[in-house]
Design a protein around this motif. Structure first.
Motif, PDB file in Angstrom:
ATOM      1  N   ALA A 118      -5.191 -62.007  96.903  1.00 42.74           N
ATOM      2  CA  ALA A 118      -6.441 -62.619  97.371  1.00 42.74           C
ATOM      3  C   ALA A 118      -6.676 -62.323  98.847  1.00 42.74           C
ATOM      4  O   ALA A 118      -5.728 -62.218  99.634  1.00 42.74           O
ATOM      5  N   ARG A 119      -7.938 -62.204  99.235  1.00 43.93           N
ATOM      6  CA  ARG A 119      -8.301 -62.023 100.635  1.00 43.93           C
ATOM      7  C   ARG A 119      -9.077 -63.219 101.191  1.00 43.93           C
ATOM      8  O   ARG A 119      -8.987 -63.527 102.374  1.00 43.93           O
ATOM      9  N   ARG A 120      -9.861 -63.859 100.338  1.00 44.71           N
ATOM     10  CA  ARG A 120     -10.648 -65.007 100.775  1.00 44.71           C
ATOM     11  C   ARG A 120     -10.369 -66.195  99.853  1.00 44.71           C
ATOM     12  O   ARG A 120     -10.527 -66.110  98.638  1.00 44.71           O
ATOM     13  N   ASP A 146     -11.973 -65.497  96.335  1.00 44.81           N
ATOM     14  CA  ASP A 146     -11.045 -65.075  95.286  1.00 44.81           C
ATOM     15  C   ASP A 146     -10.353 -66.239  94.586  1.00 44.81           C
ATOM     16  O   ASP A 146      -9.938 -66.105  93.432  1.00 44.81           O
ATOM     17  N   VAL A 173     -14.086 -68.841  88.769  1.00 37.36           N
ATOM     18  CA  VAL A 173     -13.286 -68.716  89.990  1.00 37.36           C
ATOM     19  C   VAL A 173     -11.916 -69.349  89.766  1.00 37.36           C
ATOM     20  O   VAL A 173     -11.829 -70.534  89.422  1.00 37.36           O
ATOM     21  N   GLN A 217      -6.861 -61.623 105.569  1.00 37.69           N
ATOM     22  CA  GLN A 217      -6.727 -62.735 104.636  1.00 37.69           C
ATOM     23  C   GLN A 217      -7.138 -64.010 105.354  1.00 37.69           C
ATOM     24  O   GLN A 217      -6.603 -64.325 106.419  1.00 37.69           O
ATOM     25  N   THR A 270     -13.510 -55.662  99.096  1.00 37.34           N
ATOM     26  CA  THR A 270     -13.669 -56.579  97.973  1.00 37.34           C
ATOM     27  C   THR A 270     -12.425 -56.579  97.107  1.00 37.34           C
ATOM     28  O   THR A 270     -11.744 -55.578  96.970  1.00 37.34           O
ATOM     29  N   THR A 271     -12.159 -57.752  96.521  1.00 39.91           N
ATOM     30  CA  THR A 271     -11.015 -57.902  95.611  1.00 39.91           C
ATOM     31  C   THR A 271     -11.548 -58.179  94.211  1.00 39.91           C
ATOM     32  O   THR A 271     -12.260 -59.160  94.011  1.00 39.91           O
ATOM     33  N   ARG A 273     -12.084 -59.717  90.769  1.00 35.00           N
ATOM     34  CA  ARG A 273     -11.681 -61.033  90.262  1.00 35.00           C
ATOM     35  C   ARG A 273     -11.402 -60.937  88.775  1.00 35.00           C
ATOM     36  O   ARG A 273     -12.182 -60.373  88.026  1.00 35.00           O
TER      37      ARG A 273
END
Length: 276
Positions: A118-120, A146, A173, A217, A270-271, A273
């Motif tokens: 995860a980044r956010r 994320d 989410v 992060q 972007t990660t 999901r």
């Protein structure tokens, strides 16, 4: 294929999952204890099924037999057909969307599982209003968050109103409960996250300044509009951040503040999901 079963008795025990949906305290206790939540409306029902939640039953009015035919045909759980007046007697309110489904909850994941890759991350502390939780999850889904962590006192994201306000985003989410708040902040930091507390304090920097750093992060922590974040939470955060405002307004509610903060600090990378 589940053939609809016509019911005409509001006291039929098969309707137990749908009784008294307006009694918040009852639902807060009963739904988690019985391992269920209620999805309301075609879009939310479809998102719950698509997210892999097992269906316990459906409660429909006749007008939904066509639009939800594919869901009905695929269901292995019973589908109950009732008229709108009976649905209102059972649930305690006018079911204007006409489609409800009782879904089985999944076990909550460990926080470490959600943080991997995860980044956010958004963290909500003691947000007890279901509408605010639902709106915050919708913001999170739309604006690149994320994963979401909730402190133990936060409202249940799977309560009917929260799911409805989120338009099913609480089913998309990844989220879990913080096990030892605010000690969990140390786990965020250990996982590489910069922890930023949204608050009014003398050391707070403007949101734009945080956004310009484009942290690899970032965990954004939100409290209630009135009391704000707990002193221990503020002390443990790496940064205090404020959203500058005009016209003498000093704060926004958590739904509005989270939307602003999520958009401003969205990651440049972007990660993808995965729905769990």
């Amino acid at each position: 294929m589940a053939e609809p079963i016509v019911l005409d008795d509001p006291d039929d025990p098969r309707l137990h999952d749908y009784t008294g949906l307006t009694d918040v305290e009852l639902r807060r206790r009963r739904e988690p204890a019985e391992g269920l939540f209620i999805a309301e409306g075609e879009k939310v029902v479809r998102r719950a099924v698509g997210a892999g939640y097992a269906m316990r039953s459906m409660l429909l009015s006749a007008k939904w037999l066509g639009p939800l035919r594919d869901v009905i045909d695929a269901a292995t759980a019973p589908v109950y057909l009732v008229d709108p007046a009976l649905a209102e007697r059972v649930t305690g309110y006018h079911v204007h969307r006409g489609a409800l489904a009782s879904m089985a909850r999944k076990p909550l994941p460990e926080a470490g599982e959600l943080l991997t890759g995860a980044r956010r991350v958004a963290v909500f502390e003691d947000i007890v209003d279901h509408a605010n939780i639902g709106a915050a999850f919708r913001n999170a889904a739309a604006l690149g968050i994320d994963a979401v962590l909730l402190t133990p006192r936060c409202a249940d994201p799977l309560y009917r109103r929260a799911v409805k306000v989120s338009m099913g985003a609480v089913l998309q989410v990844p989220w879990t409960r913080a096990a030892a708040w605010p000690g969990d902040l140390a786990d965020l930091r250990a996982a590489g996250f910069t922890v930023a507390a949204l608050c009014l304090s003398d050391r707070a920097v403007p949101l734009d300044e945080l956004a310009a750093r484009d942290e690899r992060q970032l965990a954004l922590v939100f409290g209630t509009e009135g009391a704000g974040l707990a002193p221990a939470t503020l002390e443990a955060a790496d940064a205090h951040v404020t959203i500058p405002m005009d016209a003498g307004v000093d704060s926004l509610n958590v739904a509005a503040a989270s939307a602003v903060a999520f958009y401003a600090t969205r990651s440049s990378v972007t990660t993808p999901r995965t729905t769990s």
